[in-house]
Design a protein around this motif. Structure first.
Motif, PDB file in Angstrom:
ATOM      1  N   THR A 186       2.957   0.621   7.934  1.00 44.47           N
ATOM      2  CA  THR A 186       3.489   0.606   6.568  1.00 44.47           C
ATOM      3  C   THR A 186       4.931   0.146   6.553  1.00 44.47           C
ATOM      4  N   ARG A 187       5.363  -0.298   5.370  1.00 43.34           N
ATOM      5  CA  ARG A 187       6.756  -0.718   5.190  1.00 43.34           C
ATOM      6  C   ARG A 187       7.705   0.437   5.473  1.00 43.34           C
ATOM      7  N   GLU A 188       7.329   1.631   4.988  1.00 50.10           N
ATOM      8  CA  GLU A 188       8.218   2.782   5.165  1.00 50.10           C
ATOM      9  C   GLU A 188       8.443   3.086   6.641  1.00 50.10           C
ATOM     10  N   LEU A 189       7.360   3.056   7.437  1.00 49.87           N
ATOM     11  CA  LEU A 189       7.514   3.335   8.860  1.00 49.87           C
ATOM     12  C   LEU A 189       8.304   2.219   9.550  1.00 49.87           C
ATOM     13  N   THR A 195       9.833   8.990  -7.219  1.00 48.56           N
ATOM     14  CA  THR A 195       8.428   8.739  -6.876  1.00 48.56           C
ATOM     15  C   THR A 195       8.338   7.565  -5.921  1.00 48.56           C
ATOM     16  N   ILE A 196       7.305   7.588  -5.097  1.00 44.04           N
ATOM     17  CA  ILE A 196       7.057   6.478  -4.174  1.00 44.04           C
ATOM     18  C   ILE A 196       5.554   6.268  -4.064  1.00 44.04           C
ATOM     19  N   ARG A 227      11.206   1.771  -3.959  1.00 46.63           N
ATOM     20  CA  ARG A 227      10.697   2.668  -2.908  1.00 46.63           C
ATOM     21  C   ARG A 227      11.814   3.021  -1.923  1.00 46.63           C
ATOM     22  N   GLU A 228      12.604   2.015  -1.563  1.00 47.07           N
ATOM     23  CA  GLU A 228      13.709   2.264  -0.635  1.00 47.07           C
ATOM     24  C   GLU A 228      14.753   3.182  -1.267  1.00 47.07           C
ATOM     25  N   LEU A 284      10.480  14.640  -4.080  1.00 48.85           N
ATOM     26  CA  LEU A 284       9.900  13.305  -3.975  1.00 48.85           C
ATOM     27  C   LEU A 284       8.405  13.417  -4.218  1.00 48.85           C
ATOM     28  N   ILE A 285       7.904  12.712  -5.241  1.00 49.56           N
ATOM     29  CA  ILE A 285       6.466  12.677  -5.540  1.00 49.56           C
ATOM     30  C   ILE A 285       5.893  11.438  -4.858  1.00 49.56           C
TER      31      ILE A 285
END
Length: 632
Positions: free
Chosen positions: A308-311, A501-502, A511-512, A526-527
């Motif tokens: 994922t982008r977040e990771l 929210t993300i 998201r960032e 954070l939802i």
């Protein structure tokens, strides 16, 4: 356009001018009708709002097979309106028929009528049955010359030649240097009993060759301190001191000797146990130790793939915490600035952290050359396979030299991850901390709240929790749907509670920003949907709320792993309803393994679901599954 139009066309045409009868198109055996011009104006489609100009207003009657009438009209008359608008002609589908054919009246200018006729012809071509006649050529005269026998392809020779060319391609690249480990005298002096005792105390580290052979080397001993692993690399030790670390985590203590020795590694550990640093520090030493300069390399030396982008962004953030020999990194992912990512790659970079989709995109476009990669990391490999990235992973791995060093991390050890290891790793060493069975981290207190299957009750329960948070607490609340996440965020904001929210529908910049806001304390809540259940590395999350219980128990484990990180304790609260009863049995096993309280009602739900499923399976006709069996 109609040069090859079949003479047996299903559309037949008769033209008549503005006369008082239809004798021009109809035979004398048919009764005559006066022409009706009442609908010359005001029809939908064609040239709207008045008489046409540019030609005589002749009318043409055409016959089409009746089976095509519905196709010409379209749903709600949409197709015939389109035909009128495109051609400029008025199209009137009459109720008169002749055998299996229906009459259609076209009126307007000559050009418009011609265009409408062409469009209708196009619709009524039976393409499947249309066969163009081709005159068969006479075969050439047979000569008495001997005919050559068909050649038989020796595929073994073809494959051997392919392997030979592949080996030549890789041999042209500079050799890889992989061994950078110098065992500390104190580690050398450790006895086997001391090694086993240390592994047992360090959350039961188990280490072994995954596919052990007679030629397998012994597994390196674990290190107890940072000095044991990096006593030859003072810059690394300095970075560890600046970061405030006091001693290696269990997986780091065993992974560093393995990776610095040039071995392939499979790391199986719970989330938040330091797996990123376990593969990152050896990667930095590996890059610096190669015999080729960055300017001569032609591409990155280290490739890290994340699901994922977040990771991916989290790993990039971790890499940039440490300064070592001017090593540079870039994170490439879908949703990021593609042009900027290409520029960084073109300028030259040492480490690429990427999601599989954008990685393949830039590699195929020629902006990223992976053949120079010598150290590969597949982070959260189980998650990448769950998300369907196996084809992209295999495509990239095929383009990287086979003598590379490969690292794979995972929270679980399913068959798909094992298959990937067999394909791309050479005699890997597997390290797992705790157990290979699915388990939640033991630093988290897991609370299961059994509530009615009622949205309002669940909402009231959550709002009561959210409005009573202490200022020092931070929460991630997981929802099953993006709409639910947005709804909760709105309700919290209306109640005066700041949150973020993300989820997948939010822009990458949003998201960032959401992650930054929860990390720096701008918001307490954070939802999130499951897009954030892995890879989020925020050390001070105190609570995880499973507002909607996840669809599978693996996601539950990874959600819970967002708290209780870096040695801290945390708490997870899961709202469990009757609609979640299919997960009850596996949830009980997770709770019991972590020695957590199991509500009595959860045991009853598991039993009721098992009985219900047994009855349902028994009532199903033998030999038929859901949907009446396979459809292939």
């Amino acid at each position: 356009m109609w040069d090859d139009w079949n003479n047996d066309s299903p559309v037949q045409t008769q033209v008549f001018t503005n006369s008082s009868d239809y004798s021009n198109w109809r035979d004398n055996s048919q009764p005559r009708r006066p022409r009706d011009d009442r609908r010359n104006n005001g029809y939908r489609g064609g040239n709207r709002g008045g008489p046409r100009r540019g030609g005589n207003d002749d009318a043409t009657m055409i016959k089409v097979p009746s089976k095509f009438v519905g196709k010409i009209i379209g749903r709600g008359g949409s197709k015939v309106n389109d035909l009128q608008f495109e051609s400029g002609a008025k199209i009137n589908i009459t109720k008169e028929t002749e055998g299996d054919e229906t009459f259609i009246r076209l009126s307007g200018t000559n050009d418009a009528v011609s265009k409408a006729e062409s469009l209708i012809r196009e619709l009524t071509i039976e393409r499947d049955s249309y066969v163009r006649e081709v005159k068969e050529e006479e075969p050439p005269p047979q000569l008495d010359e001997p005919q050559e026998e068909p050649k038989i392809v020796d595929w073994r020779a073809v494959f051997a030649k392919c392997d030979e060319l592949e080996a030549e391609k890789w041999a042209a690249l500079p050799p890889i240097k992989k061994e950078f480990y110098f065992e500390h005298p104190e580690v050398t002096a450790m006895t086997e009993d001391e090694v086993e005792a240390f592994r047992l105390e360090s959350n039961n580290i188990v280490v072994e060759r995954t596919f052990k052979t007679e030629n397998s080397k012994p597994v390196p001993k674990p290190v107890v301190t940072f000095e044991h692993a990096f006593h030859k690399y003072p810059e690394i030790l300095e970075e560890m001191k600046k970061a405030g670390f006091t001693r290696p985590s269990p997986i780091q203590s065993q992974a560093w000797p393995v990776l610095l020795s040039g071995e392939d590694l499979i790391g199986i550990a719970q989330t938040g146990t330091g797996k990123t640093l376990a593969f990152l520090l050896p990667a930095l030493i590996h890059i610096d130790g190669q015999n080729i300069k960055k300017s001569e390399r032609g591409g990155p030396a280290v490739l890290v793939m994340a699901p994922t982008r977040e990771l991916a962004l989290q790993i990039d953030k971790e890499v940039k915490k440490y300064e070592y020999k001017g090593i540079t990194a870039v994170c490439i992912y879908g949703g990021g600035n593609r042009r900027e990512q290409i520029k960084v790659l073109t300028d030259g970079v040492d480490i690429v952290i990427a999601t599989p989709g954008r990685l393949n995109d830039l590699a195929e476009a020629g902006h990223l050359e992976v053949k120079y990669v010598t150290y590969v990391v597949l982070d959260e490999a189980d998650r990448m396979l769950d998300m369907g990235f196996e084809p992209q992973i295999r495509k990239v791995m095929y383009s990287i030299r086979p003598t590379r060093q490969t690292v794979m991390t995972s929270a679980t050890w399913p068959p798909g991850v094992r298959r990937l290891a067999q394909s791309y790793m050479v005699d890997p060493i597997q390290i797992y901390v705790g157990t290979l069975d699915l388990a939640a981290t033991h630093t988290v207190t897991q609370i299961i709240e059994i509530i009615p299957d009622d949205d309002q009750e669940k909402f009231r329960t959550f709002m009561n929790f959210a409005t009573n948070l202490d200022p020092s607490e931070k929460v991630i609340a997981f929802c099953g749907k993006k709409a639910r996440a947005d709804e909760l965020s709105t309700e919290l904001t209306l109640a005066g509670l700041q949150c973020q929210t993300i989820h997948g529908d939010r822009d990458q910049s949003d998201r960032e920003q959401a992650l930054l806001d929860i990390a720096d304390g701008t918001v307490q809540i954070l939802i999130a949907t499951d897009v954030a259940s892995r890879g989020l590395d925020i050390d001070d999350i105190t609570h995880v709320i499973n507002y909607d219980f996840p669809r599978n128990i693996e996601e539950y484990v990874h959600r819970v792993g967002r708290t209780g990180r870096a040695g801290k304790s945390g708490k997870s609260i899961s709202y469990f309803t009757r609609g979640d009863w299919a997960q009850a049995k596996e949830l009980i096993a997770i709770l019991e393994e972590a020695q957590q309280y199991v509500p009595e009602e959860l045991y009853k739900m598991a039993d009721r679901y098992a009985s219900w499923k047994e009855k349902k399976d028994a009532s199903r006709p033998p030999g038929r599954g859901r949907g009446g069996g396979r459809r292939w």
